[in-house]
Design a protein around this motif. Sequence first.
Motif, PDB file in Angstrom:
ATOM      1  N   LEU A 177       1.134  -0.722  -0.121  1.00 47.26           N
ATOM      2  CA  LEU A 177      -0.621  -0.662   0.296  1.00 47.26           C
ATOM      3  C   LEU A 177       0.705   1.035   0.056  1.00 47.26           C
ATOM      4  N   ILE A 178       2.026   1.312   0.517  1.00 44.82           N
ATOM      5  CA  ILE A 178       2.674   2.357   0.822  1.00 44.82           C
ATOM      6  C   ILE A 178       3.855   3.107  -0.679  1.00 44.82           C
ATOM      7  N   LEU A 179       4.151   2.041  -0.731  1.00 43.78           N
ATOM      8  CA  LEU A 179       4.030   1.778  -2.328  1.00 43.78           C
ATOM      9  C   LEU A 179       3.613   2.790  -3.371  1.00 43.78           C
ATOM     10  N   ASN A 180       2.476   1.806  -3.076  1.00 41.95           N
ATOM     11  CA  ASN A 180       1.207   2.046  -3.901  1.00 41.95           C
ATOM     12  C   ASN A 180       1.205   3.761  -3.734  1.00 41.95           C
ATOM     13  N   ALA A 181       1.363   4.038  -2.864  1.00 41.43           N
ATOM     14  CA  ALA A 181       0.910   5.773  -2.334  1.00 41.43           C
ATOM     15  C   ALA A 181       1.744   6.554  -2.354  1.00 41.43           C
ATOM     16  N   LEU A 182       3.064   6.129  -2.839  1.00 42.70           N
ATOM     17  CA  LEU A 182       4.196   6.475  -3.087  1.00 42.70           C
ATOM     18  C   LEU A 182       4.019   7.464  -4.409  1.00 42.70           C
ATOM     19  N   PHE A 183       3.564   6.109  -5.334  1.00 45.94           N
ATOM     20  CA  PHE A 183       3.604   6.723  -7.318  1.00 45.94           C
ATOM     21  C   PHE A 183       2.288   7.362  -6.992  1.00 45.94           C
ATOM     22  N   LYS A 184       1.351   7.010  -6.338  1.00 45.58           N
ATOM     23  CA  LYS A 184       0.268   8.347  -6.949  1.00 45.58           C
ATOM     24  C   LYS A 184       0.795   9.557  -6.055  1.00 45.58           C
ATOM     25  N   ARG A 185       1.391   9.362  -5.050  1.00 43.59           N
ATOM     26  CA  ARG A 185       1.775  10.708  -4.402  1.00 43.59           C
ATOM     27  C   ARG A 185       2.631  11.526  -5.380  1.00 43.59           C
ATOM     28  N   LEU A 186       3.037  10.604  -6.034  1.00 49.32           N
ATOM     29  CA  LEU A 186       4.754  11.104  -7.668  1.00 49.32           C
ATOM     30  C   LEU A 186       3.958  11.492  -8.780  1.00 49.32           C
ATOM     31  N   GLY A 187       2.513  10.974  -9.213  1.00 50.24           N
ATOM     32  CA  GLY A 187       1.681  11.555 -10.208  1.00 50.24           C
ATOM     33  C   GLY A 187       1.744  10.269 -10.749  1.00 50.24           C
ATOM     34  N   LEU A 188       2.005   9.055 -10.832  1.00 52.20           N
ATOM     35  CA  LEU A 188       2.737   8.207 -11.692  1.00 52.20           C
ATOM     36  C   LEU A 188       1.325   7.225 -11.621  1.00 52.20           C
ATOM     37  N   SER A 189       0.904   6.966 -12.517  1.00 51.16           N
ATOM     38  CA  SER A 189      -0.140   5.347 -13.538  1.00 51.16           C
ATOM     39  C   SER A 189       0.626   4.691 -14.389  1.00 51.16           C
ATOM     40  N   GLY A 190       0.221   3.739 -14.449  1.00 50.35           N
ATOM     41  CA  GLY A 190       0.646   2.356 -15.142  1.00 50.35           C
ATOM     42  C   GLY A 190       1.421   1.506 -14.567  1.00 50.35           C
ATOM     43  N   LEU A 191       1.574   1.854 -13.257  1.00 49.48           N
ATOM     44  CA  LEU A 191       2.047   1.152 -12.518  1.00 49.48           C
ATOM     45  C   LEU A 191       1.799  -0.857 -12.262  1.00 49.48           C
ATOM     46  N   LYS A 192       2.509  -1.190 -11.510  1.00 55.42           N
ATOM     47  CA  LYS A 192       1.616  -2.989 -11.755  1.00 55.42           C
ATOM     48  C   LYS A 192       2.080  -2.837 -10.418  1.00 55.42           C
ATOM     49  N   ALA A 193       1.861  -3.922  -9.140  1.00 57.74           N
ATOM     50  CA  ALA A 193       2.066  -5.019  -8.431  1.00 57.74           C
ATOM     51  C   ALA A 193       1.941  -5.785  -8.871  1.00 57.74           C
ATOM     52  N   HIS A 194       2.657  -6.942  -8.945  1.00 57.49           N
ATOM     53  CA  HIS A 194       2.908  -8.497  -9.209  1.00 57.49           C
ATOM     54  C   HIS A 194       2.927  -9.155  -7.651  1.00 57.49           C
ATOM     55  N   ILE A 195       2.356 -10.181  -7.409  1.00 64.31           N
ATOM     56  CA  ILE A 195       3.002 -10.308  -6.178  1.00 64.31           C
ATOM     57  C   ILE A 195       2.538 -12.773  -6.064  1.00 64.31           C
ATOM     58  N   ASN A 196       3.524 -12.527  -5.106  1.00 66.10           N
ATOM     59  CA  ASN A 196       3.576 -13.924  -4.736  1.00 66.10           C
ATOM     60  C   ASN A 196       4.085 -14.644  -3.552  1.00 66.10           C
ATOM     61  N   SER A 197       3.901 -16.145  -3.262  1.00 67.12           N
ATOM     62  CA  SER A 197       3.798 -16.221  -1.920  1.00 67.12           C
ATOM     63  C   SER A 197       4.666 -17.314  -2.020  1.00 67.12           C
ATOM     64  N   LEU A 198       6.207 -17.437  -1.992  1.00 63.23           N
ATOM     65  CA  LEU A 198       7.347 -18.407  -1.743  1.00 63.23           C
ATOM     66  C   LEU A 198       7.052 -19.865  -0.999  1.00 63.23           C
ATOM     67  N   GLY A 199       6.186 -19.794  -0.188  1.00 65.87           N
ATOM     68  CA  GLY A 199       6.245 -20.714   0.767  1.00 65.87           C
ATOM     69  C   GLY A 199       7.349 -19.838   2.046  1.00 65.87           C
ATOM     70  N   CYS A 200       6.746 -21.378   3.266  1.00 68.21           N
ATOM     71  CA  CYS A 200       7.682 -21.751   4.491  1.00 68.21           C
ATOM     72  C   CYS A 200       8.308 -22.949   4.822  1.00 68.21           C
ATOM     73  N   PRO A 201       9.443 -22.369   5.546  1.00 70.42           N
ATOM     74  CA  PRO A 201      10.054 -23.638   5.866  1.00 70.42           C
ATOM     75  C   PRO A 201       9.141 -25.031   6.389  1.00 70.42           C
ATOM     76  N   LYS A 202       7.915 -24.496   5.961  1.00 69.29           N
ATOM     77  CA  LYS A 202       7.557 -25.826   6.752  1.00 69.29           C
ATOM     78  C   LYS A 202       7.431 -26.841   5.244  1.00 69.29           C
ATOM     79  N   CYS A 203       6.728 -25.908   4.508  1.00 66.78           N
ATOM     80  CA  CYS A 203       5.976 -26.217   2.725  1.00 66.78           C
ATOM     81  C   CYS A 203       6.850 -26.166   1.349  1.00 66.78           C
ATOM     82  N   ARG A 204       7.968 -25.552   1.778  1.00 66.48           N
ATOM     83  CA  ARG A 204       9.322 -25.188   0.464  1.00 66.48           C
ATOM     84  C   ARG A 204       9.410 -26.218   0.283  1.00 66.48           C
ATOM     85  N   PRO A 205       9.641 -27.765   1.198  1.00 63.28           N
ATOM     86  CA  PRO A 205      10.413 -28.957   0.983  1.00 63.28           C
ATOM     87  C   PRO A 205       9.716 -29.386  -0.454  1.00 63.28           C
ATOM     88  N   ASP A 206       8.188 -29.824   0.698  1.00 71.36           N
ATOM     89  CA  ASP A 206       7.571 -30.299   0.182  1.00 71.36           C
ATOM     90  C   ASP A 206       7.083 -29.644  -1.679  1.00 71.36           C
TER      91      ASP A 206
END
Length: 418
Positions: free
Chosen positions: A144-173
């Motif tokens: 949200l902070i990144l999004n707000a910063l870019f907005k305050r700077l007057g930028l548009s056309g930026l897109k957030a890409h997100i993912n989850s890499l898992g944790c030590p519990k599920c990653r070995p599997d």
Amino acid sequence: MIQTIRGIRDILPQDTALWQHIEETATELLDSFGFQEIRIPIMEKTELFARSIGEATDIVEKEMYTFPDRKGEKLTLRPEATASVVRAYVQHKMYAEDPIRKMYTIGPMFRRERPQKGRYRQFYQINAEVFGISAPYIDAQLILILNALFKRLGLSGLKAHINSLGCPKCRPDFQKTLLAFLEDKKDKLCDNCLRRMDKNPLRTLDCKAPGCREAMADAPSTLEHLCLECREHFDTVKNMLDQQNVDYVVDKTLVRGLDYYSRTTFEILTTALGAQSAVAGGGRYDALVKELDGPEMPAIGFAIGFDRLAEIVEQLETPILPKPPAVFIIPLGEKAKELGYLWASELSLAGIKTEMNYSGRSLKSLMKRANKLGAGHVLIAGEKEIEENALILRDMATKEQHTLSMENPVKQILSYLK
RNA sequence: GUGGGUGUAGCUCAGUUGGCAGAGCGCUAGGUUGUGGUCCUGGAUGUCGAGGGUUCGAGCCCCUUCACUCACCCCA
């Protein structure tokens, strides 16, 4: 002529107004969210980066500026900031007084890559790190902070890409599943990926080689193998972003080049900079504090590419210009120079941006110069004016001229400027 | 590390089959005694990226090298 080192550049006065604007916007925003500034060294022991970023990463393998100091100790110019902030958090036992810490830092990083648009060997980052909060809300808040910063700077056309890499519990599997898949496609993978299979198989997911891309099209995704906790964590992040109208896409190929990430990772991408699309990136690194000899401590952070951000903001139509002088003093004659010097200093000390010229050039040419500098007013102090006790203060915009007496002209100027 | 493109005035760039190094912008001085922006006139500024070669003669052709730039790669 001695020039800058390849890939390293000066940020010239004509650009620093823009840089300061970005910096102020960012720090003001971060301050509202409870972040405090930390200033960290530019050099660290090489071991810090090798252990945190990961021995097998591109950064550590081939991009770091590493050299022995005079006693043979291996030092490295920091290629990123997170390792140092974590080191400081652990070294000063900051967790003891209050494990929850939100810190930001701004400064240059160094990586020896081939320079290109938006990519420099010395580049600047704004980094923010949060320690001691495992709740997914903070993950969403950073995005949200990144999004707000870019907005305050007057930028548009930026897109957030997100993912989850898992944790030590599920990653070995997941790694097991992925390795089995890779084993199948072995003949189609590039050399790089074959090497990565042993060291860091996750990295094969975002390989850009056409052959790999094709082979990896139906590769297993971390998202399908998250444990219950990781899944709930990621769902909450997405849910919060939805509620706050942050535009994002889930990108299962987003793996990132540093080994320490776990669970949430994200990048903010732009199309405005050619091939260098990432303006900001970050993620959670819950295992890193302990890895660097601290306590078990959740943490998450992001880095903003300052140079890239500045380049995008620069493309906007409204340029950010430095403030012109309010007063330009034109002295004609030696006596006038001396008085003018004293007045100019006094005005500057009173907070009025003042310029003066000592060259003895003609009134006409100095008027031209005042105009070029964008001065608000010109004070004409010639022999005649001094003798007749009638200095001229000219408003450059309206051409209106006021007569000032020789008695404390600075005070008179100040009252005119009000 | 691998490819492509480009190097000529402070900036943006022309420069013909090899024949005196140019323009615009900027800078600077003037255009009736000491008043800016527009306009007019004059002036200064070059290791033609560097080194070598070919040639009577090279900014131009050849070789080497460096830098910049874009892309691969990587990431911010």
